[in-house]
Write an enzyme that holds these catalytic residues in place. Structure first.
Site, PDB file in Angstrom:
ATOM      1  N   TRP A 126       0.926  -1.244  -0.023  1.00  0.00           N
ATOM      2  CA  TRP A 126      -0.057   0.056   0.176  1.00  0.00           C
ATOM      3  C   TRP A 126       0.765   1.405  -0.143  1.00  0.00           C
ATOM      4  CZ3 TRP A 126      -4.490  -0.231  -1.882  1.00  0.00           C
ATOM      5  CH2 TRP A 126      -5.179  -1.662  -2.187  1.00  0.00           C
ATOM      6  N   ASP A 146      -1.636   6.811   5.734  1.00  0.00           N
ATOM      7  CA  ASP A 146      -2.839   6.120   5.431  1.00  0.00           C
ATOM      8  C   ASP A 146      -3.149   5.016   6.483  1.00  0.00           C
ATOM      9  OD1 ASP A 146      -4.433   4.359   4.198  1.00  0.00           O
ATOM     10  OD2 ASP A 146      -3.175   3.550   2.666  1.00  0.00           O
ATOM     11  N   LYS A 204     -13.357  -0.920   6.272  1.00  0.00           N
ATOM     12  CA  LYS A 204     -12.628  -2.233   7.420  1.00  0.00           C
ATOM     13  C   LYS A 204     -13.094  -1.859   8.761  1.00  0.00           C
ATOM     14  CE  LYS A 204      -8.870  -2.045   4.078  1.00  0.00           C
ATOM     15  NZ  LYS A 204      -9.096  -2.832   3.400  1.00  0.00           N
TER      16      LYS A 204
HETATM   17  C1  LIG Z   1      -3.849   0.472   3.690  1.00  0.00           C
HETATM   18  C2  LIG Z   1      -4.606   0.430   2.447  1.00  0.00           C
HETATM   19  N1  LIG Z   1      -4.673   1.775   2.059  1.00  0.00           N
HETATM   20  C3  LIG Z   1      -5.488   1.874   0.858  1.00  0.00           C
HETATM   21  C4  LIG Z   1      -6.334   0.919   0.428  1.00  0.00           C
HETATM   22  C5  LIG Z   1      -7.255   1.342  -0.658  1.00  0.00           C
HETATM   23  O1  LIG Z   1      -8.596   1.635  -0.271  1.00  0.00           O
HETATM   24  P1  LIG Z   1      -9.789   1.906  -1.323  1.00  0.00           P
HETATM   25  O2  LIG Z   1     -10.126   0.460  -1.964  1.00  0.00           O
HETATM   26  O3  LIG Z   1     -10.704   2.429  -0.141  1.00  0.00           O
HETATM   27  O4  LIG Z   1      -9.096   2.827  -2.331  1.00  0.00           O
HETATM   28  C6  LIG Z   1      -6.609  -0.323   1.026  1.00  0.00           C
HETATM   29  C7  LIG Z   1      -7.396  -1.302   0.705  1.00  0.00           C
HETATM   30  O5  LIG Z   1      -7.537  -2.384   1.159  1.00  0.00           O
HETATM   31  C8  LIG Z   1      -5.528  -0.444   1.965  1.00  0.00           C
HETATM   32  O6  LIG Z   1      -5.612  -1.555   3.134  1.00  0.00           O
END
Ligand SMILES: Cc1ncc(COP(=O)(O)O)c(C=O)c1O
Length: 365
Positions: free
Chosen positions: A106, A176, A200
């Site tokens: 991520w 994040d 989540k």
């Molecule tokens: C740590 C993290 N950042 C970003 C995201 C991306 O999120 P989204 O699908 O809401 O764009 C996720 C998705 O699982 C994630 O776990």
């Protein structure tokens, strides 16, 4: 065959388990919201009916995370993925790169998007150690010219979690927190900007929560398309355009549930209990189950592990699925197993999983 909720243990990585009490409350109020004669889904986002829900969600969120004065709370759309682009669009300029600390998939996605927008740099990385831990302060280089330093508090795919956040000094620290927000107390005052997709720990997908320091927001660029400018959303209380009203409502119900269940401190102690059960089962299996992450950095939210052979891993996942364990497959990019044990996953689900792990090991060793 149709299943009841009792027959399933939901370990999905996101969208993920929601508190049953929140779902039941939403069902109760679905068709006729608080005696209004209509569903909240049918109400104008400019109505008093919705406005109360919106502001209540913000207030509860601020209360639960002890967000100090001088911070804005926004409910946006586009997921955490939009924040990967929107953050640098607003803050990165020539000579002021976005600095990223690399801890897994991520963090990598966040950096890749920022690179398309403006200058970036890597401030630290544990890639050489396969991202099995987060870097220490001495392994992170922060420059006074950085627009911000970005960390990913919990790597949902790898299962590595920051335990202490880095000291960024006077450089704005950004995180994040999509996969561990509201699972533990956080020192919000150390951050200039926090974002999290809701699906989540906060509620259904479609809402992205942002906590931003007003002082930091004042540094944002002004030549950004209206919808992508944080200033727009601050000015309009996240009501510039039509927000995901029902998602924000369900988020408020989840926040109420968290409050009734001991707040973030309660969530943290429950998460410690749940994750220890599973990590202990891994550690005490004599190498039958293998944890990927260094012990001190293991995620309390996403327990990643494998089995001693690919054949046994396949068999484990198939049997688990057969008897009602949902979502135990690792992310499609890495394989293996992953138990996502967000706030709403009950302790009993983790106990059942551990019983199954012991039983599977006994039968297949
Ligand atoms: C740590 C993290 N950042 C970003 C995201 C991306 O999120 P989204 O699908 O809401 O764009 C996720 C998705 O699982 C994630 O776990």
């Amino acid at each position: 065959m149709a299943k009841t909720r009792n027959e399933v243990h939901n370990f999905n990585a996101g969208p993920a388990a929601l508190p049953l009490e929140a779902l039941e409350k939403a069902r109760e109020e679905l068709v006729n919201f608080k005696g209004s004669g209509i569903s909240l889904m049918e109400a104008s986002h400019r109505s008093k009916l919705y406005e109360d829900v919106h502001n209540h969600a913000k207030e509860l969120f601020a209360e639960l995370l002890s967000i100090p004065a001088g911070y804005e709370i926004l409910f946006l759309q586009g997921g955490a993925s939009l924040q990967f682009a929107m953050l640098p669009m607003n803050f990165v300029t020539e000579g002021h790169p976005g600095a990223y600390v690399m801890t897994g998939s991520w963090a990598d996605k966040a950096l890749s998007e920022a690179k398309k927008v403006g200058p970036t740099r890597v401030a630290g990385s544990t890639e050489a150690e396969k991202f099995h831990r987060t870097p220490s302060d001495s392994e992170i280089s922060i420059e006074s010219t950085d627009a911000y330093v970005h960390v990913t508090s919990n790597e949902t795919i790898g299962g590595v979690q920051w335990k202490d956040f880095p000291d960024a000094g006077s450089v704005p620290l950004v995180s994040d927190m999509s996969s561990d927000i509201l699972s533990r107390p956080i020192p919000v005052d150390r951050f200039s900007f926090i974002y999290a997709g809701a699906q989540k720990n906060l509620g259904p997908s479609g809402v992205t929560a942002v906590i931003a320091k007003s002082e930091f927001l004042q540094k944002a660029k002004t030549d950004v398309p209206t919808i992508l400018s944080y200033a727009t959303h601050v000015k309009n209380n996240s009501l510039y355009n039509t927000p995901p009203t029902f998602g924000i409502y369900v988020l408020s119900l989840v926040l109420e549930w968290v409050k009734e269940n001991g707040g973030v401190a309660g969530m943290e102690s429950l998460s410690r209990k749940k994750s220890s059960l599973i990590y202990d089962a891994i550690d005490e299996s004599d190498g039958f189950f293998v944890g990927y992450v260094d012990k001190a950095y293991r995620s309390l939210m996403n327990v990643t592990f494998g089995l001693c052979t690919p054949e046994l891993e396949k068999k484990f996942l198939e049997e688990a699925k057969e008897i009602g364990f949902m979502g135990l497959n690792g992310h499609r990019s890495v394989g293996g197993c992953r138990a996502s044990i967000y706030n709403a996953v009950p302790l009993s689900a983790c106990e059942r999983l551990v019983e199954f792990m012991h039983d599977f090991a006994r039968r297949n060793k």
